[in-house]
Design a protein around this motif. Structure first.
Motif, PDB file in Angstrom:
ATOM      1  N   ILE A 118       0.856  -1.191   0.000  1.00  0.00           N
ATOM      2  CA  ILE A 118       0.000   0.000   0.000  1.00  0.00           C
ATOM      3  C   ILE A 118       0.887   1.235   0.000  1.00  0.00           C
ATOM      4  O   ILE A 118       1.804   1.344   0.813  1.00  0.00           O
ATOM      5  N   ARG A 119       0.616   2.139  -0.919  1.00  0.00           N
ATOM      6  CA  ARG A 119       1.344   3.401  -0.890  1.00  0.00           C
ATOM      7  C   ARG A 119       0.374   4.570  -1.022  1.00  0.00           C
ATOM      8  O   ARG A 119      -0.630   4.493  -1.733  1.00  0.00           O
ATOM      9  N   LEU A 120       0.684   5.630  -0.319  1.00  0.00           N
ATOM     10  CA  LEU A 120      -0.120   6.837  -0.374  1.00  0.00           C
ATOM     11  C   LEU A 120       0.310   7.705  -1.553  1.00  0.00           C
ATOM     12  O   LEU A 120       1.468   7.684  -1.969  1.00  0.00           O
ATOM     13  N   PHE A 121      -0.637   8.456  -2.088  1.00  0.00           N
ATOM     14  CA  PHE A 121      -0.285   9.540  -2.995  1.00  0.00           C
ATOM     15  C   PHE A 121      -1.233  10.703  -2.755  1.00  0.00           C
ATOM     16  O   PHE A 121      -2.307  10.543  -2.184  1.00  0.00           O
ATOM     17  N   ASN A 122      -0.799  11.877  -3.154  1.00  0.00           N
ATOM     18  CA  ASN A 122      -1.536  13.124  -2.902  1.00  0.00           C
ATOM     19  C   ASN A 122      -1.962  13.262  -1.434  1.00  0.00           C
ATOM     20  O   ASN A 122      -3.122  13.593  -1.142  1.00  0.00           O
ATOM     21  N   PRO A 123      -1.049  13.061  -0.477  1.00  0.00           N
ATOM     22  CA  PRO A 123      -1.425  13.153   0.944  1.00  0.00           C
ATOM     23  C   PRO A 123      -1.524  14.605   1.407  1.00  0.00           C
ATOM     24  O   PRO A 123      -0.687  15.104   2.174  1.00  0.00           O
ATOM     25  N   LYS A 124      -2.553  15.279   0.969  1.00  0.00           N
ATOM     26  CA  LYS A 124      -2.699  16.709   1.224  1.00  0.00           C
ATOM     27  C   LYS A 124      -4.130  17.005   1.628  1.00  0.00           C
ATOM     28  O   LYS A 124      -5.077  16.482   1.021  1.00  0.00           O
ATOM     29  N   THR A 125      -4.306  17.840   2.633  1.00  0.00           N
ATOM     30  CA  THR A 125      -5.627  18.303   3.045  1.00  0.00           C
ATOM     31  C   THR A 125      -5.701  19.808   2.841  1.00  0.00           C
ATOM     32  O   THR A 125      -4.833  20.546   3.311  1.00  0.00           O
ATOM     33  N   LEU A 126      -6.719  20.250   2.127  1.00  0.00           N
ATOM     34  CA  LEU A 126      -6.970  21.667   1.896  1.00  0.00           C
ATOM     35  C   LEU A 126      -8.189  22.069   2.714  1.00  0.00           C
ATOM     36  O   LEU A 126      -9.294  21.584   2.456  1.00  0.00           O
ATOM     37  N   SER A 127      -7.985  22.915   3.724  1.00  0.00           N
ATOM     38  CA  SER A 127      -9.063  23.308   4.623  1.00  0.00           C
ATOM     39  C   SER A 127      -9.720  22.046   5.180  1.00  0.00           C
ATOM     40  O   SER A 127      -9.090  21.320   5.941  1.00  0.00           O
ATOM     41  N   SER A 128     -10.949  21.728   4.787  1.00  0.00           N
ATOM     42  CA  SER A 128     -11.650  20.564   5.334  1.00  0.00           C
ATOM     43  C   SER A 128     -11.994  19.541   4.259  1.00  0.00           C
ATOM     44  O   SER A 128     -13.008  18.834   4.353  1.00  0.00           O
ATOM     45  N   ILE A 129     -11.131  19.441   3.240  1.00  0.00           N
ATOM     46  CA  ILE A 129     -11.238  18.366   2.242  1.00  0.00           C
ATOM     47  C   ILE A 129      -9.875  17.727   2.081  1.00  0.00           C
ATOM     48  O   ILE A 129      -8.882  18.407   1.824  1.00  0.00           O
ATOM     49  N   SER A 130      -9.829  16.405   2.254  1.00  0.00           N
ATOM     50  CA  SER A 130      -8.580  15.666   2.127  1.00  0.00           C
ATOM     51  C   SER A 130      -8.460  15.075   0.727  1.00  0.00           C
ATOM     52  O   SER A 130      -9.404  14.464   0.221  1.00  0.00           O
ATOM     53  N   MET A 131      -7.304  15.238   0.133  1.00  0.00           N
ATOM     54  CA  MET A 131      -7.007  14.623  -1.160  1.00  0.00           C
ATOM     55  C   MET A 131      -6.246  13.314  -1.015  1.00  0.00           C
ATOM     56  O   MET A 131      -5.885  12.677  -2.009  1.00  0.00           O
TER      57      MET A 131
END
Length: 258
Positions: free
Chosen positions: A239-252
């Protein structure tokens, strides 16, 4: 390119519909996956934007592009993702999920949770796409087990793409924010940790992850594709993560298992 013994499964945080046509870090990662993954024979998608009473599956040979949003530029409404459907695969899904009754839907097209991700990932639109609905009102556990029942598709050259958002609270979203709201970042970090440690039970029983869960998941439709994707993960997968980013209250935050 030789296909592996099983195709990957992925969950994609799709976020803003504009990601489909903007060149940004998120769409660039989707495009990179499209270039590097083995080319699938077909794609099965589960999206936050198709909830039904009972399960339905698209069975059109040429599904239309659904623009299920408003207030966006004309360029987004002009997008036509003309991937073919796969009625035979739709029938196979109906058989695979028995005794649950799944209705073949010849009228339903592909919503932006599907084409918004696939257009950057597979811009040629030459891979057949079938969409399976979420069952409105059914639990996260039900949708996890639904994913488990779809797992055999991976050994038939089918890529399963689940599309939603782990954290999705539009009521608290700040369009001017460039960083995560603290509670959203905390919840997303808990999910990432549980995912990488394979604590799938905690992710299915997401309320166990703390009080931030109520804010992160005010309604479940964007989270359910994530748990369905978990159901397709096999013990030998990495398992690998990608786009591990949260903008305000939406997680990508997204993951690929292969």
């Amino acid at each position: 390119m030789t296909q592996p013994d099983r195709m990957p499964v992925m969950f994609v945080g799709h976020g803003n519909p504009m990601n489909a046509i903007e060149h940004n870090a998120f769409s660039a990662q989707w495009a990179e996956l499209g270039r590097t993954l083995p080319k699938p024979k077909a794609i099965v998608c589960l999206s936050a934007h198709w909830e039904t009473e009972g399960l339905r599956v698209t069975s059109s040979a040429q599904p239309e592009t659904i623009h299920d949003f408003y207030g966006f530029p004309k360029a987004l409404f002009d997008v036509q993702y003309r991937a073919p459907g796969d009625p035979a695969l739709a029938r196979e899904i109906v058989d695979l999920l028995k005794p649950t009754q799944v209705t073949e839907d010849e009228q339903r097209g592909l919503d932006h949770g599907v084409w918004g991700v696939l257009a950057p990932m597979f811009p040629e639109a030459d891979i057949p796409v079938v969409q399976l609905s979420l069952w409105r009102g059914k639990s996260a556990r039900y949708h996890f087990e639904l994913g488990q029942r779809l797992a055999t598709l991976r050994r038939q050259g089918v890529l399963v793409v689940a599309s939603g958002n782990i954290v999705h609270n539009l009521r608290t979203f700040d369009f001017n924010a460039t960083e995560a709201t603290p509670w959203a970042a905390e919840f997303d970090a808990k999910v990432q940790s549980a995912l990488l440690s394979r604590d799938f039970d905690a992710l299915v029983d997401y309320q166990s992850l703390g009080q931030q869960a109520t804010l992160a998941i005010p309604s479940a439709e964007h989270y359910l594709p994530f748990v369905s994707a978990l159901g397709l993960v096999e013990p030998e997968d990495q398992i690998r993560l990608f786009n591990p980013k949260t903008l305000s209250s939406i997680s990508m935050t997204s993951f690929l298992a292969s």
